[in-house]
Design an enzyme around this catalytic site. Structure first.
Site, PDB file in Angstrom:
ATOM      1  CB  THR A  14      44.611  40.144  48.650  1.00 12.43           C
ATOM      2  OG1 THR A  14      45.552  38.969  49.027  1.00 12.43           O
ATOM      3  CG2 THR A  14      44.912  40.038  47.229  1.00 12.43           C
ATOM      4  CE  LYS A 103      33.944  36.237  49.263  1.00  6.82           C
ATOM      5  NZ  LYS A 103      35.121  36.074  48.376  1.00  6.82           N
ATOM      6  CB  ILE A 134      32.428  40.518  36.297  1.00  8.20           C
ATOM      7  CG1 ILE A 134      33.373  39.665  35.963  1.00  8.20           C
ATOM      8  CG2 ILE A 134      30.934  40.338  35.403  1.00  8.20           C
ATOM      9  CD1 ILE A 134      32.816  38.113  35.842  1.00  8.20           C
ATOM     10  CE  LYS A 203      32.551  35.156  45.289  1.00 10.75           C
ATOM     11  NZ  LYS A 203      33.566  34.347  44.631  1.00 10.75           N
TER      12      LYS A 203
END
Ligand code: HSE
Length: 433
Positions: A14, A103, A134, A203
């Site tokens: 993806t 991560k 973000i 994260k």
């Protein structure tokens, strides 16, 4: 430095496909912004694709691409901690800058990988690893660099937030929503990472490092997922003016740092309570800035590719200005990371939502409130509902913040009461003030 920068993308899932599409759509803008042509010359994939630019050299030999002389920057979007570890460390040893969305890998091996990068004079960039599109790494590491960060709280797993939102707003079933998140490409390869809070803990460990200047310590994050949240708790919370969100917290306390991810009751009017669907949001409380909130898509091809390519562009700009290391990997100079204590969960402080299931007998509520008061726990609200057909009564209690150790003792004593017939359900509560 050549005008053309050659990029290798390792992994065409993806995110890898999103990176290819982004470059196809925005190549001219990227070139205007960096002064260089960015070109994907190599793609590492086990399965050859006939729907991508034929000039891209596709191969399954990832180690060869990671070391190739004609590759300037390696983009790792394979995920996981196996092959990804091998190719990233190989690329670094061959003096390649690396951009990764991984991560899990950085949570586990970040300290070692950043050290290796510094020894080899290259950078490992990881904006896409936390909160998707973000730019929270850049914000904490650079834009807020002059602040002392007191705490941050974030919705940092899109799949988990999507599931919680659909359950709360549409009463949908857990499994159905998870299947939809998987079909949309949001969920991890192993979706237990999403629903058990592990992805959020990965994260959070990175965010805490750059907020407080501590090494990455994933193994010390207290981690609870969303699988035990029942619809009735969602409904009771709503009646009391709260929304249940899965949140990650990194909090500076006098005696250390709290790192925790878990379902949390937060007031309905809190901005984070209104972040729904696959969206992520991170609230940072910093001095002197105060509170600031960052919101956007936390997963998906476009959002993640946006973060990956911004890192690539930063590297290109730094490479052409011979200024590679202006920003340390973990925001603080690597010899300045502190060994601040990470608090064990029973020393962490928060409010609580408690749900008791009790027999309809005289004195049970009085006994419960006495136990709470004996343990120094301040009650904020109580809700008692009508008895079920079975004769059992749900009692909901909200408390003010308390150290978990005290709450553990109180719950043990409450569960020992003869009238309390089921284990007490507890969910943490934060006012976010
Ligand atoms: N599975 C992750 C999520 C993908 O749902 O947030 C982005 O890290």
């Amino acid at each position: 430095m050549n005008n053309t920068i050659n990029l290798a993308v390792l992994g065409l899932g993806t995110v890898g496909t999103g990176v290819l599409n982004l470059l196809k759509d925005n190549a001219d803008e990227l070139s205007r912004r960096t002064g260089h042509q960015l070109k994907i010359t190599h793609a590492g994939t086990r399965r050859q694709r006939d729907d991508i630019d034929p000039s891209i050299n596709q191969t399954a030999d990832l180690m060869a691409i990671a070391a190739a002389n004609d590759v300037d920057i390696v983009i790792e979007v394979i995920g996981g901690t196996g092959v990804a570890y091998d190719v990233i460390t190989h690329a670094i040893r061959h003096k390649k800058h690396v951009v990764t969305a991984n991560k899990a890998l950085l949570a586990k091996h970040g300290n070692e990988i950043f050290k290796l990068a510094e020894e080899n004079g290259v950078q490992v960039r990881y904006e896409a690893a936390v909160a998707g599109g973000i730019p929270i790494i850049k914000i904490v590491r650079e834009a807020l660099a002059a602040n002392k960060i007191d705490w941050l709280a974030g919705i940092i797993n899109g799949t988990g937030n999507f599931i919680m939102s659909e359950m709360q707003l549409k009463n949908r079933k857990f499994g159905d929503v998870l299947a939809e998140a998987q079909a949309l490409g949001y969920a991890e390869a192993d979706p237990t990472f999403d629903v058990e809070g592990i992805d959020a803990a990965h994260k959070l460990s990175l965010l805490a490092s750059i907020a407080f200047g501590i090494p990455v310590q994933f193994d010390k994050v207290y981690c609870e997922g969303i699988t035990k949240i029942s619809l009735q708790d969602v409904v009771y919370a709503k009646e009391l003016g709260y929304t249940i969100k899965h949140l990650g917290f990194a909090i500076r306390r006098d005696n250390g740092v709290e790192l925790r991810v878990h379902p949390t009751l937060i007031p309905n009017q809190a901005l984070l309570a209104n972040v729904n669907g696959v969206k992520n949001a991170v609230m940072v409380d910093a001095h002197p800035l105060g509170q600031s909130l960052y919101y956007g898509d936390g997963a998906g091809a476009g959002a993640t590719a946006s973060a990956v390519m911004a890192d690539v562009m930063d590297l290109v700009r730094a490479m052409s200005s011979h200024n590679h290391f202006a920003v340390p990997h973990l925001a603080f100079k690597s010899d300045q990371l502190s060994d601040t204590r990470i608090l064990p969960s029973d020393e962490m402080t928060s409010g609580y939502y408690l749900r008791l299931t009790v027999k309809d007998e005289v004195g049970v509520l009085a006994d419960t409130t006495r136990i709470l008061s004996d343990n120094g726990i301040n009650i904020d609200a109580i809700l008692q509902r009508d008895a079920h057909k079975s004769g059992l009564v749900p009692i909901i209690i909200l408390t003010l913040p308390v150290v978990e150790k005290q709450m553990n003792t109180a719950i043990e004593q409450i569960e020992a009461l003869g009238a309390v017939v089921e284990p007490v359900v507890r969910i943490r509560l934060e006012s976010l003030e």
